[in-house]
Design an enzyme around this catalytic site. Sequence first.
Site, mmCIF file in Angstrom:
data_model
loop_
_atom_site.group_PDB
_atom_site.id
_atom_site.type_symbol
_atom_site.label_atom_id
_atom_site.label_comp_id
_atom_site.label_asym_id
_atom_site.label_seq_id
_atom_site.Cartn_x
_atom_site.Cartn_y
_atom_site.Cartn_z
ATOM 1 N N ASP A 4 61.674 -16.172 50.390
ATOM 2 C CA ASP A 4 61.679 -14.914 49.360
ATOM 3 C C ASP A 4 60.200 -14.682 48.732
ATOM 4 O O ASP A 4 60.086 -15.603 47.632
ATOM 5 C CB ASP A 4 62.825 -15.355 48.260
ATOM 6 C CG ASP A 4 62.759 -14.067 47.219
ATOM 7 O OD1 ASP A 4 62.206 -13.076 47.323
ATOM 8 O OD2 ASP A 4 63.402 -14.396 46.081
ATOM 9 N N GLU A 24 66.653 -8.057 50.967
ATOM 10 C CA GLU A 24 66.915 -9.160 49.955
ATOM 11 C C GLU A 24 68.440 -9.128 49.531
ATOM 12 O O GLU A 24 69.063 -10.095 49.537
ATOM 13 C CB GLU A 24 66.142 -9.013 48.526
ATOM 14 C CG GLU A 24 64.772 -9.370 48.860
ATOM 15 C CD GLU A 24 63.502 -8.850 47.796
ATOM 16 O OE1 GLU A 24 64.279 -8.293 46.819
ATOM 17 O OE2 GLU A 24 62.246 -8.944 47.942
ATOM 18 N N ASP A 82 70.350 -6.525 42.211
ATOM 19 C CA ASP A 82 68.901 -7.266 42.336
ATOM 20 C C ASP A 82 67.918 -6.682 41.406
ATOM 21 O O ASP A 82 67.184 -5.654 41.662
ATOM 22 C CB ASP A 82 68.694 -7.337 43.555
ATOM 23 C CG ASP A 82 67.543 -8.323 43.953
ATOM 24 O OD1 ASP A 82 67.019 -8.807 42.877
ATOM 25 O OD2 ASP A 82 66.946 -8.505 44.891
#
Length: 598
Positions: free
Chosen positions: A8, A169, A191
């Site tokens: 990430d 993501e 998010d």
Amino acid sequence: MGTIIGIDLGTTNSVVAYMDHAEPRVIINEQGGRVTPSVVGFSQDGERFVGDIAKRQRLVNPKATVYGIKRFMGRRYQDCRDEAAAVTYEVVEAPNGDCAVRIGGRDYIPQEIAAMILQRLKKSAEDFLGEQVTEAVLTVPAYFTDRQRQATRDAGAIAGLDVLRIINEPTAAALAYLHDRRRPSTIAVYDFGGGTFDISLLRVDRDVAEVLATRGDNSLGGADVDRAVVAWLLERFEDEHGIDASGDPVVMQRLLDAAERAKMELSNVRSTEIHLPFLVTDGDRPRHLQARLDRETFESLTAPIYERTIAECERALADARLDPADLDEVIMVGGSSRIPRVQALVRDLFRKPLNKGFNPDEVVAVGAAIQSGILGGEVKSVTLLDVTNFSLGIEVAGGRSAVLIPKNTTIPAQQHQLVSTVVDNQRTVKIHVLQGEAPLARDNVSLGEFELTGIQPAPRGVPRIQVRFHIDVNGIVHVSARDTRTGAEEAITIDAPSALKRSDIEALRLEPEAPPVDPAARLRDKVEHQLVALETFLREHQPLLHKSAIQDVEQALKRGRMALLKSPERANLETLSRYLARIQQHLEQKTRRAAGGR
Ligand code: AMP
């Protein structure tokens, strides 16, 4: 096959994970941390530091410390002027119109900086696993454009990583959810990170994760919250002292750090103190900043930012034709999702308790690791049905845009369109590829142009040219055109107009990171730390100390700050560091005695 890592690559922090006997595990870095700050610092002689060390040098060397590079990846300079003006390092326009970072007279493209972070994560993984790592799954915000995805993939290549897959993501977060539960549900992944916001609505089944809709904003995150607090601090400071302190990068960096700290504290307490002694000097007089920020004021300063995220959520619900009642769970991802007001707004919108079972900092990397486990055959396959986040089309007569693949189409996707010539005997046709929903071509993002040449002479409208769009599993667009009349196989493919050529990547490929060896920078860093530690200590123990002791420490802090600003020579810094260590020791003894004597 070696281990495939999941990364990430965050705006603020990055996390790397892998599958250990079919279970995801976060990799611990050299500093013992699970997250690595996405920060790259440069010393005067061009050495670079990545992660915690770089983050620490940010206070002392803000012009040569790059943070939040993700905000500039694959973006045109003219589209991010405001963001460029808001960072403490220099962002310039590269010859191709994209953003570049200028450090010590050298320009770096954002992909290079991101590659330095990726290389560090690769190294952490190699040290942790005891083997060479060459393959990775990377995550990007769902709302990343084609150019931004390409830039991310290129960053991986520069760092020596073969990027097997790029996943969104929120989809990664859904994979983590699926790995845990494997039960049919409709979920929202909210998010909110350091620099980007995404909302995705997904339907997950035992082995399918289908994205129903996704919305977001690539330029909205915790950094905006910090800036709102900094603006408030600057205003108060100017009201009190009549000084506009916004022009000094060191001051701005101290303010940004203090604002972020205050913001994080306000996630747990109702009010916090911001104290920045010796913020500026006015002639010879030092000026301090002292402010109390309570949660109500903080929320009123930052409410417009959160409202923007809620508006995106409402749009996503409308896109997916869902009612909040249709959702089973809301998963909160990203550091900024910890802000209490944000949680309250999301709860109110979806009318659901929030799922806090996942670590918001790690869940995306965990999902990337699960995807790498799927690719490596270690984890039972999950079908990922993601969607495009933009409409794709071409420019047609009259400067209009014709959509070939509409927004929210499930990927991978393909589409064909026949086009022709507009004048007799036209030998070439220009194809202009567009991204966006606007009816006029000029209002959309231009992904690139290419020409199909060698068309056989014919009256206008006779040649039949097939334009083919293909969006692959990584969300990357490929476009080609073929003259069907001649049957010529000579198709031209623009495989991502913004991508770097293989030769560019080879030229940029990074040397192994030099160990951080600039002793002067390290010393400055140490002194800065000692000063911050002393300030904190003084703030926390003030009631236990005599007035005279407090004055002594304030004097020492003043000396320290002045010396750092005015004479950062090594010998002076060493003396200063020893002096600060003595003061700190002395102070600790005094407070221990005072506390014991109570
Ligand atoms: P990410 O991009 O997910 O790493 O998120 C980083 C962002 O989350 C930064 O802007 C941080 O300041 C912010 N953040 C981290 N922890 C907290 C917290 N406890 N409260 C508010 N914001 C936070």
